[in-house]
Design an enzyme around this catalytic site. Structure first.
Site, PDB file in Angstrom:
ATOM      1  N   GLY A  12       0.813  -1.224   0.000  1.00 38.34           N
ATOM      2  CA  GLY A  12       0.000   0.000   0.000  1.00 38.34           C
ATOM      3  C   GLY A  12       0.838   1.260   0.000  1.00 38.34           C
ATOM      4  N   SER A  14       1.351   3.148  -2.700  1.00 42.38           N
ATOM      5  CA  SER A  14       0.977   4.009  -3.826  1.00 42.38           C
ATOM      6  C   SER A  14       0.526   5.380  -3.350  1.00 42.38           C
ATOM      7  CB  SER A  14      -0.149   3.349  -4.619  1.00 42.38           C
ATOM      8  OG  SER A  14      -1.217   3.003  -3.745  1.00 42.38           O
ATOM      9  N   SER A  37      -2.783  -1.631  -5.335  1.00 40.14           N
ATOM     10  CA  SER A  37      -3.766  -2.663  -5.724  1.00 40.14           C
ATOM     11  C   SER A  37      -4.020  -2.671  -7.222  1.00 40.14           C
ATOM     12  CB  SER A  37      -5.088  -2.436  -4.984  1.00 40.14           C
ATOM     13  OG  SER A  37      -5.731  -1.282  -5.482  1.00 40.14           O
ATOM     14  N   ASN A  90       1.397  -2.429   5.448  1.00 45.35           N
ATOM     15  CA  ASN A  90       0.736  -1.129   5.645  1.00 45.35           C
ATOM     16  C   ASN A  90      -0.637  -1.044   4.971  1.00 45.35           C
ATOM     17  OD1 ASN A  90       0.738   2.032   5.827  1.00 45.35           O
ATOM     18  ND2 ASN A  90       0.534   1.558   3.654  1.00 45.35           N
ATOM     19  N   SER A 142      -3.642   0.266  14.331  1.00 45.72           N
ATOM     20  CA  SER A 142      -4.484   1.456  14.533  1.00 45.72           C
ATOM     21  C   SER A 142      -4.925   1.545  15.989  1.00 45.72           C
ATOM     22  CB  SER A 142      -5.718   1.348  13.635  1.00 45.72           C
ATOM     23  OG  SER A 142      -6.743   2.214  14.077  1.00 45.72           O
ATOM     24  N   TYR A 155     -12.959  -3.582  10.639  1.00 47.13           N
ATOM     25  CA  TYR A 155     -11.647  -2.931  10.647  1.00 47.13           C
ATOM     26  C   TYR A 155     -10.992  -3.067  12.035  1.00 47.13           C
ATOM     27  CZ  TYR A 155      -8.248   0.946  10.225  1.00 47.13           C
ATOM     28  OH  TYR A 155      -7.108   1.722  10.209  1.00 47.13           O
ATOM     29  N   LYS A 159      -7.549  -5.094  13.018  1.00 48.51           N
ATOM     30  CA  LYS A 159      -6.373  -4.460  13.630  1.00 48.51           C
ATOM     31  C   LYS A 159      -6.042  -5.112  14.978  1.00 48.51           C
ATOM     32  CE  LYS A 159      -5.346  -1.384  10.440  1.00 48.51           C
ATOM     33  NZ  LYS A 159      -4.149  -1.543   9.613  1.00 48.51           N
ATOM     34  N   ILE A 188      -3.927  10.512  11.265  1.00 47.11           N
ATOM     35  CA  ILE A 188      -2.903  11.045  10.351  1.00 47.11           C
ATOM     36  C   ILE A 188      -3.657  11.547   9.116  1.00 47.11           C
ATOM     37  CG2 ILE A 188      -0.855  10.469   8.968  1.00 47.11           C
ATOM     38  CD1 ILE A 188      -0.244  10.084  11.916  1.00 47.11           C
TER      39      ILE A 188
HETATM   40  P1  NAP Z   1      -4.815   5.087   2.322  1.00 46.07           P
HETATM   41  O1  NAP Z   1      -4.354   6.468   2.055  1.00 46.07           O
HETATM   42  O2  NAP Z   1      -6.271   4.763   2.126  1.00 46.07           O
HETATM   43  O3  NAP Z   1      -3.945   4.067   1.435  1.00 46.07           O
HETATM   44  C1  NAP Z   1      -4.262   2.701   1.470  1.00 46.07           C
HETATM   45  C2  NAP Z   1      -3.238   1.907   0.680  1.00 46.07           C
HETATM   46  O4  NAP Z   1      -3.608   0.516   0.752  1.00 46.07           O
HETATM   47  C3  NAP Z   1      -3.183   2.287  -0.796  1.00 46.07           C
HETATM   48  O5  NAP Z   1      -1.868   2.209  -1.252  1.00 46.07           O
HETATM   49  C4  NAP Z   1      -4.034   1.204  -1.446  1.00 46.07           C
HETATM   50  O6  NAP Z   1      -3.649   0.921  -2.816  1.00 46.07           O
HETATM   51  C5  NAP Z   1      -3.706  -0.007  -0.580  1.00 46.07           C
HETATM   52  N1  NAP Z   1      -4.764  -1.009  -0.688  1.00 46.07           N
HETATM   53  C6  NAP Z   1      -6.060  -0.885  -0.326  1.00 46.07           C
HETATM   54  N2  NAP Z   1      -6.728  -2.016  -0.654  1.00 46.07           N
HETATM   55  C7  NAP Z   1      -5.844  -2.862  -1.230  1.00 46.07           C
HETATM   56  C8  NAP Z   1      -5.925  -4.150  -1.793  1.00 46.07           C
HETATM   57  N3  NAP Z   1      -7.079  -4.857  -1.851  1.00 46.07           N
HETATM   58  N4  NAP Z   1      -4.813  -4.693  -2.318  1.00 46.07           N
HETATM   59  C9  NAP Z   1      -3.651  -4.028  -2.292  1.00 46.07           C
HETATM   60  N5  NAP Z   1      -3.494  -2.796  -1.771  1.00 46.07           N
HETATM   61  C10 NAP Z   1      -4.582  -2.208  -1.241  1.00 46.07           C
HETATM   62  O7  NAP Z   1      -4.475   4.633   3.826  1.00 46.07           O
HETATM   63  P2  NAP Z   1      -3.522   5.334   4.929  1.00 46.07           P
HETATM   64  O8  NAP Z   1      -4.308   6.328   5.674  1.00 46.07           O
HETATM   65  O9  NAP Z   1      -2.240   5.722   4.304  1.00 46.07           O
HETATM   66  O10 NAP Z   1      -3.316   4.112   5.946  1.00 46.07           O
HETATM   67  C11 NAP Z   1      -2.133   3.331   5.921  1.00 46.07           C
HETATM   68  C12 NAP Z   1      -2.145   2.410   7.135  1.00 46.07           C
HETATM   69  O11 NAP Z   1      -2.247   3.198   8.339  1.00 46.07           O
HETATM   70  C13 NAP Z   1      -3.326   1.435   7.175  1.00 46.07           C
HETATM   71  O12 NAP Z   1      -2.905   0.203   7.695  1.00 46.07           O
HETATM   72  C14 NAP Z   1      -4.292   2.099   8.126  1.00 46.07           C
HETATM   73  O13 NAP Z   1      -5.159   1.166   8.752  1.00 46.07           O
HETATM   74  C15 NAP Z   1      -3.334   2.734   9.111  1.00 46.07           C
HETATM   75  N6  NAP Z   1      -3.947   3.849   9.840  1.00 46.07           N
HETATM   76  C16 NAP Z   1      -4.144   5.048   9.248  1.00 46.07           C
HETATM   77  C17 NAP Z   1      -4.707   6.078   9.984  1.00 46.07           C
HETATM   78  C18 NAP Z   1      -4.918   7.441   9.408  1.00 46.07           C
HETATM   79  O14 NAP Z   1      -5.342   8.335  10.156  1.00 46.07           O
HETATM   80  N7  NAP Z   1      -4.631   7.672   8.147  1.00 46.07           N
HETATM   81  C19 NAP Z   1      -5.104   5.874  11.311  1.00 46.07           C
HETATM   82  C20 NAP Z   1      -4.900   4.615  11.884  1.00 46.07           C
HETATM   83  C21 NAP Z   1      -4.298   3.609  11.139  1.00 46.07           C
HETATM   84  P3  NAP Z   1      -4.397   1.677  -4.055  1.00 46.07           P
HETATM   85  O15 NAP Z   1      -3.798   3.040  -4.123  1.00 46.07           O
HETATM   86  O16 NAP Z   1      -4.077   0.833  -5.229  1.00 46.07           O
HETATM   87  O17 NAP Z   1      -5.865   1.708  -3.722  1.00 46.07           O
END
Ligand code: NAP
Length: 253
Positions: A12, A14, A37, A90, A142, A155, A159, A188
């Site tokens: 993840g 990208s 993905s 991730n 998370s 979710y 986690k 974040i």
């Molecule tokens: P994000 O911006 O939504 O990015 C999600 C990433 O996961 C993208 O690269 C996406 O690829 C990939 N992905 C989703 N479904 C997939 C699949 N079926 N197969 C392969 N790749 C897939 O998420 P983020 O906020 O950066 O979160 C990153 C991590 O931090 C996650 O584990 C999330 O649970 C954790 N987290 C984030 C927050 C926050 O506040 N942002 C808070 C708590 C935990 P595509 O681009 O191809 O869709």
């Protein structure tokens, strides 16, 4: 590629936090497997940015919901590099819905991408890490692993499972020189936590601000370094104090 160059796979990467982690690992000299993905424009732009910092990096497409796609991704890693030094689990999906409304297919997708895929990726990564004499696994968790959130039962369960999976990995993989730790991420600024959600969460954050992607990325690089060779099975919160308990959301207490 220089055979001594370290290699990391960031699932993840990208966009969002994963992209930030990939960039920080590239700055530290790793060849990065940038993953998404689908063969999207944002995957390509993340890869281009990473490759400017670390030219041996590659990009790979795999739907982590599909086990054969995970195996294919590791075939690409095996043919491009002689081993793997670090795996950052991730990637995640959310697909919100209440307990009474979540479709079985959404439950399966969220549990698969967020929990089963980190397990399958680790299974594939271990022999590649053994060929290097050890390695690091960082699972991105998370605050909802311990604090339930309405409409995110699947979710939150995934986690919570990832936290236990981290400890099981740490226990069983320690003899191979592989350390596994998790980062418990707070709010974040990414697509998973857009500005309207940030505004709701902010009053509950003792640090009184939303976290930056770099604050997660820098911890990942530290956990992947030799400074952390004796650290395994740990769960580290990077949440501005969000999970400190009842007083965290009550400034008057
Ligand atoms: P994000 O911006 O939504 O990015 C999600 C990433 O996961 C993208 O690269 C996406 O690829 C990939 N992905 C989703 N479904 C997939 C699949 N079926 N197969 C392969 N790749 C897939 O998420 P983020 O906020 O950066 O979160 C990153 C991590 O931090 C996650 O584990 C999330 O649970 C954790 N987290 C984030 C927050 C926050 O506040 N942002 C808070 C708590 C935990 P595509 O681009 O191809 O869709």
């Amino acid at each position: 590629m220089n055979e001594k160059q370290k290699v990391v796979l960031v699932t993840g990467s990208s966009r969002g936090i994963g992209r930030g982690i990939a960039l920080e690992m590239a700055r530290q000299g790793y060849a990065v497997v940038v993953h998404g993905s689908a063969d999207s424009a944002h995957l390509f732009s993340a890869y281009e940015e990473v490759a400017q910092l670390s030219p041996a990096s590659i990009r790979v497409v795999a739907d982590l919901f599909v086990s054969s796609s995970i195996r294919d991704m590791f075939d690409v890693v095996r043919s491009a590099f002689c081993g793997l030094d670090a795996l950052v689990n991730n990637a995640a999906v959310q697909n919100p819905g209440s307990i009474t409304e979540i479709k079985e297919s959404d439950w399966d997708r969220v549990l698969s991408v967020n929990l089963k895929a980190p397990f399958l990726c680790a299974q594939q990564a271990v022999p590649l890490m053994q060929s290097r004499g050890g390695g690091k696994i960082v699972n991105i968790s998370s605050v909802h692993a311990t604090d339930p959130r309405r409409n995110y039962a699947h979710y939150s369960c995934a986690k919570a499972g990832l936290e236990m999976l981290t400890k099981c990995m740490a226990l069983e993989l320690a003899p191979y020189g592989i350390q596994a730790n998790s980062i418990v991420v707070g709010a974040i600024g990414t697509e998973l936590t857009p500005p309207e959600r940030q505004a709701i969460v902010l009053p509950a954050v003792p640090a009184q601000r939303i976290g930056a992607i770099e604050e997660i990325a820098r911890l990942v690089t530290f956990l992947c370094s030799h400074s952390c060779d004796y650290m395994t099975g740990a769960s580290i919160a990077v949440d501005g104090g969000l999970t400190l308990g009842f007083c965290a959301s009550r400034p008057e207490l």
